[in-house]
Design an enzyme around this catalytic site. Structure first.
Site, PDB file in Angstrom:
ATOM      1  NE  ARG A  78      -3.747   2.601   2.889  1.00  0.00           N
ATOM      2  CZ  ARG A  78      -3.771   3.489   1.891  1.00  0.00           C
ATOM      3  NH1 ARG A  78      -4.902   3.708   1.236  1.00  0.00           N
ATOM      4  NH2 ARG A  78      -2.681   4.131   1.537  1.00  0.00           N
ATOM      5  CB  CYS A 102      -0.970  -0.030   1.170  1.00  0.00           C
ATOM      6  SG  CYS A 102      -0.198  -0.063   2.798  1.00  0.00           S
TER       7      CYS A 102
END
Lengths: 99, 279
Positions: B238, B233
């Site tokens: 994430r 990410c």
């Protein structure tokens, strides 16, 4: 930094409203601010883009891009959403009623 | 690994707050969340100050991790239940990090802080005190961590899953939409990467979607189950969420998280970058 910065109404240093598209607003229930609501920014196809938690005064803020957005708020007292048209850079205000 | 091993429900958590051998750990970047009210008995880990080296851009080393967990009162035999804000981003990162240092009995609270708060479950400001332990970590398990050269070499060979939002993937913006724009030198994505935003794996309340829905999601996006996968990410939190889905919930065998992610890749000189949405 990937967490949500403080969601107060003052814009962070370095924000350039001639360049940045900022969506800012408040979550309200019967006209009263709702703090601690989960405010989700959805794009024009309804896809999730970002999420912040509203401040004690109900305020939230997103750095986005020009376009059509939906702001959806989840809270213990209920959910609600509203659409925002951001025609270009600048500060775009909105309010989301929940309940 | 399966959903039963890796996830606990809020109901289970509520019934096991005082269970011996179970430690709840809140992981946030914004530690004021914990200080303003946390799950009773939970201890706090600060993603940035506790888990990141303060000089070198890297994790804390094995000895520092041992010291940290010992001070928090976590022992090798404890089952660690992680939860946090931001849809468990940083809790998922910590989960991956605990696994990296060889702690097997670790679970995520499904829905994290968000579901707990929306359900109106108890939060407390009472201080948690736990007795110091002598935690022993293992050598880092780099079979779940990708580094930059390996990621470059994966172009055209492995599944690369970019879990950022479509606007970050296409290069329109460099950071998520709730943050001032900053970080990598160049926007865009690694050539050939699939774009499956982390958020597609989660329901609105922060819980994970069902295994069937998750299988359809990644299969439909073109993830080839016979190949190895690297998720990335912007800074690796994430993509920990997606690593958790692919490796822990769906049981894919070779999945790595590239924690250098776009802030590293997008600042490297000469590496290939693709712009625009997926065709």
């Amino acid at each position: 930094m990937c967490g949500a910065p403080a969601q107060d109404t003052d814009l962070p240093t370095g924000t350039d409203l001639a360049r940045d598209t900022v969506l800012a607003g408040r979550v309200l229930a019967d006209g009263e601010p709702v703090g601690g609501a989960f405010v989700r920014l959805l794009d024009s196809s309804g896809e999730f883009t970002a999420e912040v938690v509203s401040s004690a005064s109900g305020d939230f803020r997103f750095f986005a891009a020009p376009g059509s957005w939906t702001v959806r708020a989840l809270s213990r007292i209920g959910n609600g959403e509203t659409s925002v048209q951001a025609g270009g850079p600048g500060l775009h205000h909105t309010e989301v009623a929940v309940g | 690994m399966s959903r039963q091993d890796a996830l606990v429900t809020a109901d289970w958590a509520e019934e096991n707050l005082e269970a011996p051998g179970v430690v709840f750990v809140e992981v946030d970047e914004d530690t004021s969340a914990y200080d303003g009210g946390h799950i009773p008995g939970a201890v706090k880990l600060d993603w940035k100050s506790d888990l990141q080296d303060q000089v070198v851009r890297d994790f804390v080393d094995r000895a520092s991790f041992e010291k940290l967990l010992s001070e928090k009162g976590i022992s090798n035999d404890d089952t660690v239940v992680l939860y946090g804000g931001n849809n468990n981003w940083f809790a998922a990162y910590a989960y991956w990090y605990f696994k990296l240092y060889g702690h097997d009995k670790v679970q995520l609270l499904d829905g994290g802080r968000k579901k707990w708060e929306l359900d109106g479950r108890t939060l407390t400001t009472d201080e948690t005190s736990r007795q110091q332990t002598s935690y022993q970590a293992k050598e880092p398990d780099n079979s779940i961590r990708a580094f930059r050269q390996e990621t470059i070499d994966a172009i055209g060979n492995k599944n690369l899953v970019d879990v950022r939002s479509p606007d970050e993937f296409s290069g329109k913006i460099i950071a998520p939409a709730h943050l001032p724009q900053e970080q990598a030198q160049r926007p865009g994505h690694i050539p050939g990467a699939l774009n499956v935003p982390w958020s597609k794996a989660a329901n609105e309340d922060g819980t994970f979607r069902s295994d069937d829905e998750l299988g359809t999601l990644y299969g439909g996006a073109g993830l080839d189950g016979s190949k190895s996968t690297i998720a990335y990410c912007r800074i690796g939190e994430r993509s920990s969420h997606t690593w958790f889905v692919l490796h822990e919930l769906l049981g894919h065998s070779d999945v790595k998280n590239y924690d250098g992610s776009w802030t590293e890749y997008g600042s490297l000189v000469g590496v290939p970058i693709e712009l625009g949405a997926k065709s």
